[in-house]
Design a protein around this motif. Structure first.
Motif, mmCIF file in Angstrom:
data_model
loop_
_atom_site.group_PDB
_atom_site.id
_atom_site.type_symbol
_atom_site.label_atom_id
_atom_site.label_comp_id
_atom_site.label_asym_id
_atom_site.label_seq_id
_atom_site.Cartn_x
_atom_site.Cartn_y
_atom_site.Cartn_z
ATOM 1 N N GLY A 27 0.828 -1.198 0.000
ATOM 2 C CA GLY A 27 0.000 0.000 0.000
ATOM 3 C C GLY A 27 0.860 1.245 0.000
ATOM 4 N N SER A 28 0.496 2.196 0.832
ATOM 5 C CA SER A 28 1.266 3.444 0.880
ATOM 6 C C SER A 28 2.324 3.434 1.975
ATOM 7 C CB SER A 28 0.312 4.620 1.090
ATOM 8 O OG SER A 28 -0.355 4.466 2.332
ATOM 9 N N ALA A 29 2.465 2.306 2.681
ATOM 10 C CA ALA A 29 3.470 2.227 3.753
ATOM 11 C C ALA A 29 4.870 2.348 3.159
ATOM 12 C CB ALA A 29 3.340 0.908 4.503
ATOM 13 N N GLU A 30 5.716 3.054 3.853
ATOM 14 C CA GLU A 30 7.081 3.281 3.377
ATOM 15 C C GLU A 30 8.057 3.052 4.519
ATOM 16 O OE1 GLU A 30 9.469 7.163 1.803
ATOM 17 O OE2 GLU A 30 7.417 6.888 1.127
ATOM 18 N N MET A 31 9.131 2.329 4.234
ATOM 19 C CA MET A 31 10.159 2.100 5.250
ATOM 20 C C MET A 31 10.836 3.431 5.558
ATOM 21 S SD MET A 31 10.657 -1.320 5.914
ATOM 22 C CE MET A 31 12.392 -1.630 6.152
ATOM 23 N N PRO A 32 11.206 3.664 6.819
ATOM 24 C CA PRO A 32 11.924 4.898 7.158
ATOM 25 C C PRO A 32 13.299 4.942 6.494
ATOM 26 C CG PRO A 32 11.514 3.560 9.124
ATOM 27 C CD PRO A 32 10.961 2.825 7.959
ATOM 28 N N GLU A 33 13.852 6.125 6.416
ATOM 29 C CA GLU A 33 15.189 6.295 5.853
ATOM 30 C C GLU A 33 16.200 5.468 6.638
ATOM 31 O OE1 GLU A 33 15.932 7.966 3.052
ATOM 32 O OE2 GLU A 33 13.787 8.342 2.845
ATOM 33 N N MET A 34 17.303 5.123 6.002
ATOM 34 C CA MET A 34 18.312 4.262 6.611
ATOM 35 C C MET A 34 18.821 4.802 7.944
ATOM 36 S SD MET A 34 18.557 1.602 4.782
ATOM 37 C CE MET A 34 20.009 0.869 5.496
ATOM 38 N N ASP A 35 19.043 6.100 8.050
ATOM 39 C CA ASP A 35 19.590 6.638 9.293
ATOM 40 C C ASP A 35 18.589 6.583 10.455
ATOM 41 O OD1 ASP A 35 17.991 8.592 8.140
ATOM 42 O OD2 ASP A 35 19.316 10.237 8.685
ATOM 43 N N ALA A 36 17.331 6.316 10.161
ATOM 44 C CA ALA A 36 16.311 6.211 11.200
ATOM 45 C C ALA A 36 16.067 4.758 11.620
ATOM 46 C CB ALA A 36 15.004 6.819 10.699
ATOM 47 N N ARG A 37 16.761 3.820 10.976
ATOM 48 C CA ARG A 37 16.574 2.394 11.271
ATOM 49 C C ARG A 37 17.857 1.786 11.808
ATOM 50 N NH1 ARG A 37 15.427 -0.772 6.600
ATOM 51 N NH2 ARG A 37 16.297 0.748 5.225
ATOM 52 N N ALA A 38 17.717 0.684 12.511
ATOM 53 C CA ALA A 38 18.888 -0.042 13.001
ATOM 54 C C ALA A 38 19.633 -0.641 11.809
ATOM 55 C CB ALA A 38 18.458 -1.153 13.957
ATOM 56 N N GLU A 39 20.946 -0.584 11.856
ATOM 57 C CA GLU A 39 21.754 -1.151 10.789
ATOM 58 C C GLU A 39 21.834 -2.665 10.975
ATOM 59 O OE1 GLU A 39 26.263 -0.663 9.221
ATOM 60 O OE2 GLU A 39 25.239 1.142 9.937
ATOM 61 N N VAL A 40 21.563 -3.399 9.910
ATOM 62 C CA VAL A 40 21.651 -4.861 9.956
ATOM 63 C C VAL A 40 22.498 -5.346 8.788
ATOM 64 C CG1 VAL A 40 19.422 -5.190 11.103
ATOM 65 C CG2 VAL A 40 19.531 -5.211 8.625
ATOM 66 N N SER A 41 23.150 -6.466 8.985
ATOM 67 C CA SER A 41 23.943 -7.071 7.915
ATOM 68 C C SER A 41 23.012 -7.857 7.001
ATOM 69 C CB SER A 41 24.992 -8.013 8.508
ATOM 70 O OG SER A 41 24.351 -9.143 9.092
ATOM 71 N N GLU A 42 23.514 -8.268 5.853
ATOM 72 C CA GLU A 42 22.710 -9.089 4.954
ATOM 73 C C GLU A 42 22.358 -10.416 5.626
ATOM 74 O OE1 GLU A 42 22.649 -11.021 0.489
ATOM 75 O OE2 GLU A 42 24.089 -9.449 0.935
ATOM 76 N N LYS A 43 23.293 -10.969 6.374
ATOM 77 C CA LYS A 43 23.035 -12.229 7.091
ATOM 78 C C LYS A 43 21.903 -12.046 8.105
ATOM 79 C CE LYS A 43 25.322 -15.751 9.890
ATOM 80 N NZ LYS A 43 26.584 -16.183 10.491
ATOM 81 N N GLU A 44 21.924 -10.942 8.842
ATOM 82 C CA GLU A 44 20.867 -10.671 9.810
ATOM 83 C C GLU A 44 19.522 -10.436 9.116
ATOM 84 O OE1 GLU A 44 23.315 -8.449 13.371
ATOM 85 O OE2 GLU A 44 22.913 -7.334 11.512
ATOM 86 N N ALA A 45 19.546 -9.712 8.002
ATOM 87 C CA ALA A 45 18.316 -9.452 7.244
ATOM 88 C C ALA A 45 17.722 -10.757 6.730
ATOM 89 C CB ALA A 45 18.601 -8.496 6.086
ATOM 90 N N ARG A 46 18.564 -11.644 6.230
ATOM 91 C CA ARG A 46 18.082 -12.935 5.720
ATOM 92 C C ARG A 46 17.481 -13.769 6.849
ATOM 93 N NH1 ARG A 46 18.057 -14.750 1.039
ATOM 94 N NH2 ARG A 46 19.556 -13.226 0.324
ATOM 95 N N LYS A 47 18.113 -13.741 8.021
ATOM 96 C CA LYS A 47 17.588 -14.478 9.170
ATOM 97 C C LYS A 47 16.213 -13.928 9.568
ATOM 98 C CE LYS A 47 18.971 -16.020 13.769
ATOM 99 N NZ LYS A 47 20.045 -16.017 14.764
ATOM 100 N N LEU A 48 16.076 -12.613 9.586
ATOM 101 C CA LEU A 48 14.802 -11.977 9.912
ATOM 102 C C LEU A 48 13.730 -12.340 8.893
ATOM 103 C CD1 LEU A 48 13.039 -9.990 11.523
ATOM 104 C CD2 LEU A 48 13.991 -8.171 10.096
ATOM 105 N N VAL A 49 14.061 -12.234 7.614
ATOM 106 C CA VAL A 49 13.100 -12.551 6.557
ATOM 107 C C VAL A 49 12.665 -14.011 6.651
ATOM 108 C CG1 VAL A 49 12.856 -12.847 4.048
ATOM 109 C CG2 VAL A 49 13.765 -10.705 4.989
ATOM 110 N N ASN A 50 13.603 -14.911 6.859
ATOM 111 C CA ASN A 50 13.245 -16.328 6.984
ATOM 112 C C ASN A 50 12.343 -16.566 8.188
ATOM 113 O OD1 ASN A 50 14.535 -17.221 4.656
ATOM 114 N ND2 ASN A 50 16.468 -17.518 5.719
ATOM 115 N N TRP A 51 12.623 -15.892 9.303
ATOM 116 C CA TRP A 51 11.782 -16.012 10.493
ATOM 117 C C TRP A 51 10.356 -15.550 10.186
ATOM 118 C CZ3 TRP A 51 9.773 -11.874 13.555
ATOM 119 C CH2 TRP A 51 9.163 -12.283 14.737
ATOM 120 N N ILE A 52 10.235 -14.427 9.495
ATOM 121 C CA ILE A 52 8.912 -13.907 9.139
ATOM 122 C C ILE A 52 8.197 -14.875 8.205
ATOM 123 C CG2 ILE A 52 7.693 -12.076 7.883
ATOM 124 C CD1 ILE A 52 9.949 -10.164 8.924
#
Length: 77
Positions: free
Chosen positions: A44-69
């Motif tokens: 929809g119209s939801a938008e992720m916040p800018e990078m500086d407003a979010r916690a920094e994660v590695s690609e490995k951490e992002a993949r782990k999060l996505v798989n969990w979801i």
């Protein structure tokens, strides 16, 4: 976790369970990129916040999060 919850919708972001129902494991690479770089127009119209407003994660951490979801989909079925 400031924007998303596990099971309840909030005004600015879908729940992780809602995301797991919309996407499949085939979408994992795309979702990892959304976690890493942000994005819009995929929920929809939801938008992720800018990078500086979010916690920094590695690609490995992002993949782990996505798989969990995405694993929530299998648990619900």
């Amino acid at each position: 976790m400031a924007c998303h919850t596990t099971s309840e919708e909030v005004p600015r972001a879908p729940s992780f369970q809602s995301i797991s129902q919309k996407y499949t494991k085939d979408d994992a690479d795309r979702l990892v990129q959304v976690v890493l770089t942000g994005g819009e127009d995929h929920w929809g119209s939801a938008e992720m916040p800018e990078m500086d407003a979010r916690a920094e994660v590695s690609e490995k951490e992002a993949r782990k999060l996505v798989n969990w979801i995405l694993d929530m989909r299998a648990e619900k079925m």
